[in-house]
Design a protein around this motif. Structure first.
Motif, PDB file in Angstrom:
ATOM      1  N   ALA A  65       0.579  -1.405  -0.059  1.00  0.00           N
ATOM      2  CA  ALA A  65       0.214   0.257   0.384  1.00  0.00           C
ATOM      3  C   ALA A  65       1.207   1.305  -0.040  1.00  0.00           C
ATOM      4  N   GLU A  66       2.117   1.199   0.974  1.00  0.00           N
ATOM      5  CA  GLU A  66       2.839   2.521   1.023  1.00  0.00           C
ATOM      6  C   GLU A  66       3.764   2.469  -0.360  1.00  0.00           C
ATOM      7  N   ILE A  67       4.454   1.196  -1.246  1.00  0.00           N
ATOM      8  CA  ILE A  67       4.779   1.382  -2.343  1.00  0.00           C
ATOM      9  C   ILE A  67       3.979   1.939  -3.785  1.00  0.00           C
ATOM     10  N   GLY A  68       2.024   1.726  -3.720  1.00  0.00           N
ATOM     11  CA  GLY A  68       1.180   2.183  -4.286  1.00  0.00           C
ATOM     12  C   GLY A  68       1.178   3.729  -3.910  1.00  0.00           C
ATOM     13  N   GLN A  69       1.473   4.163  -2.645  1.00  0.00           N
ATOM     14  CA  GLN A  69       1.006   5.631  -2.420  1.00  0.00           C
ATOM     15  C   GLN A  69       1.756   6.589  -3.019  1.00  0.00           C
ATOM     16  N   ILE A  70       3.125   6.023  -3.074  1.00  0.00           N
ATOM     17  CA  ILE A  70       4.545   6.485  -3.982  1.00  0.00           C
ATOM     18  C   ILE A  70       4.062   6.738  -5.092  1.00  0.00           C
ATOM     19  N   ALA A  71       4.082   5.290  -6.127  1.00  0.00           N
ATOM     20  CA  ALA A  71       3.528   4.940  -7.041  1.00  0.00           C
ATOM     21  C   ALA A  71       3.361   5.927  -7.804  1.00  0.00           C
ATOM     22  N   GLY A  72       1.885   6.154  -7.131  1.00  0.00           N
ATOM     23  CA  GLY A  72       0.346   6.186  -7.637  1.00  0.00           C
ATOM     24  C   GLY A  72       0.426   8.417  -8.019  1.00  0.00           C
ATOM     25  N   ARG A  73       1.762   8.720  -7.220  1.00  0.00           N
ATOM     26  CA  ARG A  73       2.364  10.404  -7.929  1.00  0.00           C
ATOM     27  C   ARG A  73       2.512  10.637  -9.825  1.00  0.00           C
ATOM     28  N   ALA A  74       2.951   9.232 -10.124  1.00  0.00           N
ATOM     29  CA  ALA A  74       2.667   9.638 -11.120  1.00  0.00           C
ATOM     30  C   ALA A  74       1.179   9.041 -11.620  1.00  0.00           C
ATOM     31  N   GLY A  75       1.076  10.609 -13.145  1.00  0.00           N
ATOM     32  CA  GLY A  75      -0.432  10.097 -13.511  1.00  0.00           C
ATOM     33  C   GLY A  75      -1.579  10.338 -12.850  1.00  0.00           C
ATOM     34  N   ARG A  76      -0.884  11.129 -11.221  1.00  0.00           N
ATOM     35  CA  ARG A  76      -2.561  12.348 -11.096  1.00  0.00           C
ATOM     36  C   ARG A  76      -2.991  12.850 -11.675  1.00  0.00           C
ATOM     37  N   TYR A  77      -1.611  13.858 -12.992  1.00  0.00           N
ATOM     38  CA  TYR A  77      -2.578  14.883 -13.009  1.00  0.00           C
ATOM     39  C   TYR A  77      -2.897  14.880 -14.184  1.00  0.00           C
ATOM     40  N   LYS A  78      -2.971  14.692 -15.306  1.00  0.00           N
ATOM     41  CA  LYS A  78      -3.049  13.801 -16.315  1.00  0.00           C
ATOM     42  C   LYS A  78      -2.753  13.438 -17.241  1.00  0.00           C
ATOM     43  N   ASP A 115       8.638  -8.512  -7.657  1.00  0.00           N
ATOM     44  CA  ASP A 115       7.864  -9.232  -8.623  1.00  0.00           C
ATOM     45  C   ASP A 115       6.894  -8.880  -9.002  1.00  0.00           C
ATOM     46  N   GLN A 116       6.387  -9.721 -10.407  1.00  0.00           N
ATOM     47  CA  GLN A 116       5.325  -9.308 -10.746  1.00  0.00           C
ATOM     48  C   GLN A 116       3.986  -9.552  -9.775  1.00  0.00           C
ATOM     49  N   GLU A 117       3.615 -10.074  -8.870  1.00  0.00           N
ATOM     50  CA  GLU A 117       2.669 -10.268  -8.132  1.00  0.00           C
ATOM     51  C   GLU A 117       2.783  -8.509  -7.253  1.00  0.00           C
ATOM     52  N   ALA A 118       4.060  -8.194  -6.655  1.00  0.00           N
ATOM     53  CA  ALA A 118       3.125  -7.175  -6.940  1.00  0.00           C
ATOM     54  C   ALA A 118       3.295  -6.499  -6.775  1.00  0.00           C
ATOM     55  N   VAL A 119       3.519  -5.985  -8.109  1.00  0.00           N
ATOM     56  CA  VAL A 119       3.498  -4.944  -9.407  1.00  0.00           C
ATOM     57  C   VAL A 119       1.713  -4.993  -9.934  1.00  0.00           C
ATOM     58  N   ASP A 120       1.405  -6.450 -10.181  1.00  0.00           N
ATOM     59  CA  ASP A 120       0.186  -6.418 -10.456  1.00  0.00           C
ATOM     60  C   ASP A 120      -0.628  -5.810  -9.623  1.00  0.00           C
ATOM     61  N   ALA A 121      -0.640  -6.133  -8.363  1.00  0.00           N
ATOM     62  CA  ALA A 121      -1.078  -5.674  -6.613  1.00  0.00           C
ATOM     63  C   ALA A 121      -1.316  -3.832  -6.920  1.00  0.00           C
ATOM     64  N   ILE A 122       0.039  -3.825  -6.717  1.00  0.00           N
ATOM     65  CA  ILE A 122      -0.480  -2.056  -6.251  1.00  0.00           C
ATOM     66  C   ILE A 122      -0.797  -1.818  -7.543  1.00  0.00           C
ATOM     67  N   GLU A 123      -0.795  -1.462  -9.913  1.00  0.00           N
ATOM     68  CA  GLU A 123      -1.185  -1.430 -10.359  1.00  0.00           C
ATOM     69  C   GLU A 123      -3.212  -1.709 -10.133  1.00  0.00           C
ATOM     70  N   ASN A 124      -3.450  -2.372  -9.553  1.00  0.00           N
ATOM     71  CA  ASN A 124      -4.385  -2.906  -9.678  1.00  0.00           C
ATOM     72  C   ASN A 124      -5.692  -2.494  -8.241  1.00  0.00           C
ATOM     73  N   HIS A 125      -4.684  -1.815  -7.383  1.00  0.00           N
ATOM     74  CA  HIS A 125      -4.732  -1.497  -5.837  1.00  0.00           C
ATOM     75  C   HIS A 125      -5.695  -2.268  -4.680  1.00  0.00           C
ATOM     76  N   ASN A 126      -4.674  -3.366  -5.316  1.00  0.00           N
ATOM     77  CA  ASN A 126      -5.223  -4.934  -3.992  1.00  0.00           C
ATOM     78  C   ASN A 126      -4.199  -4.793  -3.851  1.00  0.00           C
ATOM     79  N   PHE A 127      -4.773  -4.332  -2.029  1.00  0.00           N
ATOM     80  CA  PHE A 127      -3.833  -4.126  -0.799  1.00  0.00           C
ATOM     81  C   PHE A 127      -4.838  -5.074  -0.079  1.00  0.00           C
ATOM     82  N   PRO A 128      -4.166  -5.501   1.124  1.00  0.00           N
ATOM     83  CA  PRO A 128      -5.079  -6.223   2.557  1.00  0.00           C
ATOM     84  C   PRO A 128      -5.069  -5.574   3.228  1.00  0.00           C
ATOM     85  N   SER A 129      -6.643  -5.885   4.040  1.00  0.00           N
ATOM     86  CA  SER A 129      -7.150  -4.900   4.757  1.00  0.00           C
ATOM     87  C   SER A 129      -6.691  -4.267   5.913  1.00  0.00           C
TER      88      SER A 129
END
Length: 259
Positions: free
Chosen positions: A29-42, A57-71
């Motif tokens: 979730a933290e990696i996703g929050q940082i990575a999400g800085r890219a593309g939030r403008y236009k 790893d690919q599993e982590a990349v998929d989770a970040i791209e799809n916002h699939n994080f543990p509750s």
């Protein structure tokens, strides 16, 4: 920081952080929050890692791209029903446990640590003569230490602001002027400039408290001007350290290729 900036790519230089207690891996979730800085403008931005960091790893990349994080199982909490009868009562109310199992006490905050230190200062304690004075002290304890040192120099600053407000009703101009003048120096390396910027930001916070100063607006403009000058100097120092060094390396490599 939650800023929607025009960024194409976020490159993570580390997948670990110090959380105030220990150095630990970033959560997805933290990696996703940082990575999400890219593309939030236009733009539809991308993310990755620098050369010194192991690839995700690919599993982590998929989770970040799809916002699939543990509750979320636990949320940090601090009591907001504070008691100002005396400083011990205030500290005890800040330490009160949560009424709900999902809410857990977070690590001690800087303002709490500062308040605890003030309890051992005679110059502060002899001026705590009423709940009003204690409320003022608690507000002053929330002055941020942007240097993240929480050293005696920061505690001295907090005590200085409090004692002057109690004795005079304001922070004298000469104290502010001396402090800002010491920071108005654009010479030094990157670390020195970063330290000065962090320090001036603390004073920028103080000078925006108009009720603490006689000439708050004037001092806040001065502090902001110094911060801008130091930021420009830091930009130049960073350019010299990284961009110019990289250019010199490339020019040398090109020269070797032509030989």
């Amino acid at each position: 920081m939650g800023l929607n900036m025009d960024i194409n790519q976020v490159a993570l230089a580390s997948l670990h952080k110090y959380d105030g207690k220990r150095r630990r891996p970033l959560t997805l979730a933290e990696i996703g929050q940082i990575a999400g800085r890219a593309g939030r403008y236009k733009k539809d931005g991308t993310f990755g890692v620098t050369a010194d960091v192991a690839s995700l790893d690919q599993e982590a990349v998929d989770a970040i791209e799809n916002h699939n994080f543990p509750s979320v199982k636990k949320i940090s909490w601090r009591n907001s029903k504070l008691h100002f009868q005396n400083i011990n009562a205030l500290i005890q109310s800040l330490e009160a446990p949560s009424p709900h199992p999902m809410l857990q006490k977070g690590r001690p905050a800087d303002d709490y640590n500062t308040l605890c230190r003030m309890r051992h200062r005679e110059d502060v304690m002899k001026r705590l003569t009423s709940p009003i004075a204690l409320k003022m002290l608690w507000e002053i304890c929330q002055i941020p230490d942007f240097r993240k040192t929480m050293t005696d120099s920061h505690y001295d600053l907090v005590a200085q602001v409090f004692t002057n407000l109690m004795d005079r009703g304001y922070v004298p101009d000469d104290i502010i002027e001396r402090s800002l003048r010491r920071l108005q120096n654009e010479q030094g390396d990157v670390d020195t400039l970063m330290n000065r910027i962090a320090h001036i930001r603390t004073w920028t916070y103080i000078t925006h408290k108009n009720e603490w100063l006689k000439r708050g607006e004037s001092w806040s403009q001065t502090a902001r001007k110094i911060e801008d000058q130091l930021s420009d100097a830091l930009h130049n120092a960073l350019t010299k350290r990284f961009v110019d060094r990289r250019s010199a390396f490339l020019l040398k490599a090109m020269a070797n290729d032509t030989e």
